[in-house]
Scaffold this motif. Structure first.
Motif, short mmCIF file in Angstrom:
data_model
loop_
_atom_site.label_atom_id
_atom_site.label_comp_id
_atom_site.label_asym_id
_atom_site.label_seq_id
_atom_site.Cartn_x
_atom_site.Cartn_y
_atom_site.Cartn_z
N ALA B 92 -68.37 2.61 -5.10
CA ALA B 92 -68.47 1.36 -6.27
C ALA B 92 -69.48 0.81 -7.02
CB ALA B 92 -67.30 0.52 -5.92
N ASP B 93 -70.86 1.26 -5.98
CA ASP B 93 -72.50 0.77 -6.25
C ASP B 93 -72.47 1.65 -7.08
OD1 ASP B 93 -72.48 -1.15 -3.91
OD2 ASP B 93 -73.29 -0.27 -2.51
N VAL B 94 -73.89 0.32 -7.69
CA VAL B 94 -73.89 1.43 -9.70
C VAL B 94 -75.65 1.53 -9.12
CG1 VAL B 94 -74.04 1.04 -12.33
CG2 VAL B 94 -72.44 -0.25 -10.60
N GLU B 95 -75.58 3.53 -9.45
CA GLU B 95 -76.82 3.42 -8.64
C GLU B 95 -77.75 3.12 -10.10
OE1 GLU B 95 -77.72 5.92 -4.85
OE2 GLU B 95 -78.09 7.00 -6.90
N PHE B 96 -78.99 3.35 -10.36
CA PHE B 96 -79.32 3.13 -12.38
C PHE B 96 -80.60 3.99 -12.20
CE2 PHE B 96 -77.37 -0.79 -11.85
CZ PHE B 96 -76.95 -1.61 -12.87
N PRO B 97 -81.28 4.65 -13.08
CA PRO B 97 -82.31 5.58 -13.27
C PRO B 97 -83.71 4.33 -13.21
CG PRO B 97 -81.47 5.25 -14.92
CD PRO B 97 -80.00 4.44 -14.39
N VAL B 98 -84.38 5.07 -13.15
CA VAL B 98 -85.73 4.46 -13.90
C VAL B 98 -86.09 4.47 -14.82
CG1 VAL B 98 -88.75 5.50 -12.97
CG2 VAL B 98 -87.03 5.93 -10.97
N GLY B 99 -86.47 2.89 -14.78
CA GLY B 99 -86.90 2.39 -15.85
C GLY B 99 -85.95 1.49 -16.93
N SER B 100 -84.72 1.84 -15.56
CA SER B 100 -84.25 0.08 -15.51
C SER B 100 -84.59 -0.99 -15.96
CB SER B 100 -82.95 1.11 -15.20
OG SER B 100 -81.51 1.92 -15.21
N ALA B 101 -83.84 -1.93 -15.76
CA ALA B 101 -83.75 -2.99 -15.99
C ALA B 101 -82.52 -4.23 -15.94
CB ALA B 101 -84.93 -3.37 -16.51
N LEU B 102 -82.14 -5.03 -15.27
CA LEU B 102 -81.66 -5.50 -14.82
C LEU B 102 -81.87 -7.44 -15.17
CD1 LEU B 102 -79.57 -5.17 -11.68
CD2 LEU B 102 -78.50 -3.86 -14.09
N ILE B 103 -81.71 -8.37 -16.09
CA ILE B 103 -81.98 -9.27 -16.47
C ILE B 103 -81.15 -10.60 -16.55
CG2 ILE B 103 -83.00 -10.54 -18.48
CD1 ILE B 103 -82.82 -6.29 -18.92
N LYS B 104 -81.21 -11.07 -15.70
CA LYS B 104 -80.74 -12.77 -15.85
C LYS B 104 -80.82 -14.10 -15.67
CE LYS B 104 -78.12 -14.05 -11.32
NZ LYS B 104 -78.16 -13.94 -9.70
N THR B 105 -80.47 -14.52 -16.96
CA THR B 105 -81.09 -15.87 -16.91
C THR B 105 -80.72 -16.71 -16.71
OG1 THR B 105 -82.15 -14.64 -19.23
CG2 THR B 105 -81.61 -17.64 -19.13
N PHE B 106 -80.85 -17.87 -16.31
CA PHE B 106 -80.49 -18.90 -15.34
C PHE B 106 -80.76 -20.68 -16.55
CE2 PHE B 106 -79.41 -17.78 -11.14
CZ PHE B 106 -80.52 -16.69 -11.09
N GLY B 107 -79.62 -21.05 -17.03
CA GLY B 107 -79.80 -21.99 -17.46
C GLY B 107 -78.77 -23.34 -17.54
N TYR B 108 -78.60 -23.74 -18.29
CA TYR B 108 -77.28 -24.98 -18.40
C TYR B 108 -76.87 -25.10 -19.69
CZ TYR B 108 -78.60 -25.57 -13.19
OH TYR B 108 -78.39 -25.55 -12.14
N GLY B 109 -75.38 -25.88 -20.11
CA GLY B 109 -74.59 -25.15 -21.49
C GLY B 109 -74.21 -24.08 -22.08
N SER B 110 -73.19 -23.99 -22.96
CA SER B 110 -72.51 -22.25 -22.70
C SER B 110 -72.86 -23.10 -23.99
CB SER B 110 -71.17 -23.08 -22.30
OG SER B 110 -70.51 -23.96 -22.76
N GLY B 111 -72.88 -21.16 -24.80
CA GLY B 111 -72.31 -20.85 -25.36
C GLY B 111 -73.81 -21.35 -26.74
N ALA B 112 -73.77 -22.02 -27.65
CA ALA B 112 -74.87 -21.61 -28.66
C ALA B 112 -75.87 -23.61 -27.78
CB ALA B 112 -74.47 -22.96 -30.12
#
Lengths: 411, 341
Positions: B92-112
């Motif tokens: 169940a691990d996910v392997e990504f091909p070369v050229g992939s990216a994972l993008i994770k943004t941290f912030g506060y406040g939900s929605g708009a």
């Protein structure tokens, strides 16, 4: 070499070489790029950025002065040297540290750390993990408030590494071990000073180590050779402890409870626990109130079928034993001292395994055999008696040798 | 929580439909070429200000049991380049091909009201994964690379309503690796399929760019704070797996501790912490003998370290300056439920 005891003024160690700047310049590889980082404002981000952007072969040069750091630093580039202007001139201060488990973390191979100090880290001071061929040279680690339970655990802390050279360091105030080498192979700890730590020098779950020409004083215990269960590397063996000055280890144990060193009696010289093939020779012992050499098994309950709690094959020879055993700080110690003429004999063995354990000593001092049959036996049920540990006590383990480049890095 | 996120995603999708021109394609060469791009905008992951307009090639996802990061809200995307496919493994691990990216943004406040602080990217290059932290500027026109990390004063409102001023730590590049290290190499943590939370549309898009194994793998892992999704034991272990096992596994940064909280180690009672004595804890032991003293959370080192914000004691060592009260409560409840020998 038979050395007559001459008291702590006669140091068997070479004097610590606090290397001159001229010598440092000669040691710099010609191809290396120097990245100079000055102390002062923004030190955290500037120094961390230098440690990240360095390329293999580069030297990160720490300037004079204090680097006031807010977070742990880390180095993950192989072949980098971090060099200061001297252990009293380039000081990484973590007094204001807000996060991270250590002051400086190294996770890459072939790294040389030299000529700087780390002060007051909240956790361990310098940790190197999975960092093969690491050199620590002419470094001071200190908790400046003296021995306190709130000090970080380890001063110099290489773990899971092959080829570890610790040379001419000074560690003061660690709440666990000043110099701690864990789960590593091929190790030298030499020409160093450990004082006011719980354990001065500790070799734990390691294979093949030489601990020599060090001074361990004013710690709770001077030099420990331990093995613990339930760890990826265990079965500690082949450790030589020689030519050390292990004197006046008298600081009351200040380790936080739960840690194995919290069980080390104040006033211990060398303690060997749950290891095999250990040689202790040509050391000078004096003023250790509990005992000079303790050889015992692992005394706590454990659940690990792979683990061997008893000590086997220890050879003790040609050590000088001064006053010892006069203030034993372990269960039953006072009773034992009374029974043996006012002080506990300088060498204590738990007796587990009997003659088959092959614990031998040719030192000209009495040995106390606690007469236990199990390592975890309560001390009240021990059958203590004076013992002769006869047999061939001459050292025979091979000398530990580092790759030539590691020695060259500090020459 | 999941339902709310789904509504949010629908709202975001609706907003997207109303947007004028579609963003330019993701800049594939910036992902794969060696080098450290100075600005997040170079990748083309987001259009306009901040992160409210993601590139249409990104697939949004969430985690059923996420890592606690000072109550920050996180927005996660994966990018799989056109013509390439990810592989969901049998474990169940996910392997990504070369050229992939994972993008994770941290912030506060939900929605708009979501205000980004930093965006961390994991780039799958031919040489392996590269982890880089970007910090948003005040106008949210772009985010700048901060390889050495930084600290920012942030006001956080806890779920309890309490307001707390914290020194928010953006990790440096090495700290990214400390958590993402597997045998010394950077590895993604989040994309473990059972723990991924995908809306119907997101899942359909992911399936169109991923191969699945013959054995069925489903994304129905326990949600740590939703008893309907698993037993107390399952939810506690899921929480420990996400919050601790990235270091506490035999190939991770805490391999030397012998405390292993990854799924594969679950059958080894001592490795899980039960009656396990500390090794290098120092004052992190809090005077206790065991990582987990079954039935006795007050005497368990695990609870002590999770309840602390002091460096040298606090666990995890990085990424947290506040105590996750609700997470600690879960682990306390779990330890209380364990029977003593």
């Amino acid at each position: 070499m038979k050395r007559k005891f001459a008291g702590p003024m006669s140091l068997p160690v070479r004097s610590l070489s606090f290397v001159s700047l001229a010598a440092l310049a000669l040691a710099t590889p010609l191809a290396a790029k120097d990245i100079v980082v000055a102390s002062g404002a923004g030190a955290q981000e500037r120094l961390q950025e230098a440690l990240i952007m360095a390329q293999p072969g580069d030297v990160v040069l720490l300037g004079d002065g204090r680097f006031e750091l807010t977070d742990g630093l880390s180095l993950d580039v192989a072949g980098v040297t971090v060099k200061g202007a001297g252990p009293d001139r380039s000081v990484l201060s973590f007094a204001g540290q807000l996060a991270a488990g250590e002051g400086l973390l190294v996770t890459s191979d072939n790294v040389v750390l030299r000529d700087f100090a780390v002060e007051d880290s909240k956790g361990d001071a310098i940790k190197s993990k999975g960092a093969d061929n690491i050199v620590y040279h002419n470094i001071r680690v200190e908790w400046t408030g003296g021995p306190k339970e709130t000090n970080g655990a380890y001063g110099i802390y290489p773990v899971e590494s092959q080829n570890v050279l610790i040379d001419s360091v000074l560690v003061i105030g660690a709440s666990d071990a000043g110099i701690y080498v864990g789960q590593s192979r091929n190790i030298i700890v030499r020409d160093s000073i450990a004082r006011f730590n719980v354990a001065g020098i500790e070799i734990e779950n390691c294979f093949n180590a030489d601990v020599h020409d060090n001074v361990a004083t004013r710690n709770t215990g001077g030099i420990l050779v331990f093995d613990l269960p339930n760890l990826p590397q265990q079965g500690g063996h082949n450790v030589r402890v020689f030519d050390n000055l292990v004197v006046v280890n008298d600081t009351p144990n200040f380790a936080p409870k739960g840690n194995i060193v919290a069980s080390v009696p104040t006033g211990t010289g060398v303690m060997v626990m749950a290891n095999r093939d250990i040689e202790i020779f040509d050391n000078v012992f004096e003023g250790n109130g509990s005992s000079n050499i303790m050889v015992i098994g692992y005394r706590q309950t454990f659940d690990d079928p792979q683990y061997q709690p008893m000590v086997r094959n220890v050879r003790i020879s040609d050590n000088a034993h001064g006053k010892t055993g006069f203030a034993p700080q372990f269960a039953g110690g006072e009773m034992l001292a009374a029974a043996f003429g006012g002080s506990v004999p300088p060498i204590i063995w738990d007796g587990v395994g009997g003659a088959g354990a092959s614990i031998v000593s040719s030192d000209d001092v009495p040995v106390l055999n606690l007469g236990m049959t199990r390592a975890d036996q309560p001390i009240e049920t021990a059958q203590p008696s004076l013992a002769q540990l006869t047999g061939d006590a001459a050292p025979r383990l091979p000398k530990i040798v580092m790759p030539a480049a590691m020695e060259a890095a500090i020459r | 929580m999941i339902a709310l996120r789904a509504i949010g995603a629908v709202a975001a999708a609706a907003a997207l439909l109303g947007a004028q021109p579609l963003p330019d394609p993701v800049n594939d060469s910036v992902i794969v070429d060696p080098g450290l791009p100075r600005q997040l905008s170079q990748f083309g992951f987001f259009a306009g200000k901040g992160v409210s307009t993601p590139n249409r090639a990104l697939i949004r996802y969430a985690l059923r049991t996420p890592l606690f990061s000072d109550y920050a809200d996180k927005q996660r995307f994966m990018y799989i380049p056109a013509g390439s496919r990810a592989q969901v493994k049998e474990n169940a691990d996910v392997e990504f091909p070369v050229g992939s990216a994972l993008i994770k943004t941290f912030g506060y406040g939900s929605g708009a009201d979501f205000r980004p602080i930093e965006t961390r990217v994991l780039l799958r290059r031919a040489s392996g994964w590269e982890a880089l932290p970007y910090v948003w500027n005040a106008d949210l026109t772009d985010a700048d690379l901060k390889v050495a990390g930084t600290r920012l004063p942030i006001a956080v409102t806890k779920p309890s309503g309490d307001k707390v001023q914290i020194s928010y730590a953006v990790p440096n590049k090495n700290q990214c690796k400390e958590c993402h290290a597997n045998n010394g190499r950077v590895t993604p943590i989040g994309p473990y399929f059972p723990n991924m939370d995908l809306t119907f549309g997101e899942l359909r898009r992911f399936r169109s760019q991923a191969n699945f194994p013959k054995v069925p793998v489903v994304n129905n892992g326990p949600v740590w704070n939703d008893p309907a999704t698993g037993s107390l034991d399952a939810r506690a272990r899921a929480y420990l797996m996400t919050n601790c096992a990235h270091c506490h596994n035999p190939a991770g940064s805490a391999s030397n501790s012998g405390l292993f909280l990854n799924a594969d180690a679950a059958s080894d009672r001592v490795a899980t912490g039960i009656y396990k004595r500390p090794v290098a804890a120092g004052r992190g032991s809090g005077g206790h003998d065991f990582a987990i003293a079954p039935g006795d959370p007050d005497r368990s080192i695990m609870v002590h370290r999770m309840s602390s914000t002091e460096p040298g004691v606090a666990m995890p060592e990085v990424g947290r300056s506040m105590v996750h009260d609700e997470g600690v409560a879960l682990i306390r409840e779990w330890i209380s439920s364990l029977s003593q020998d």
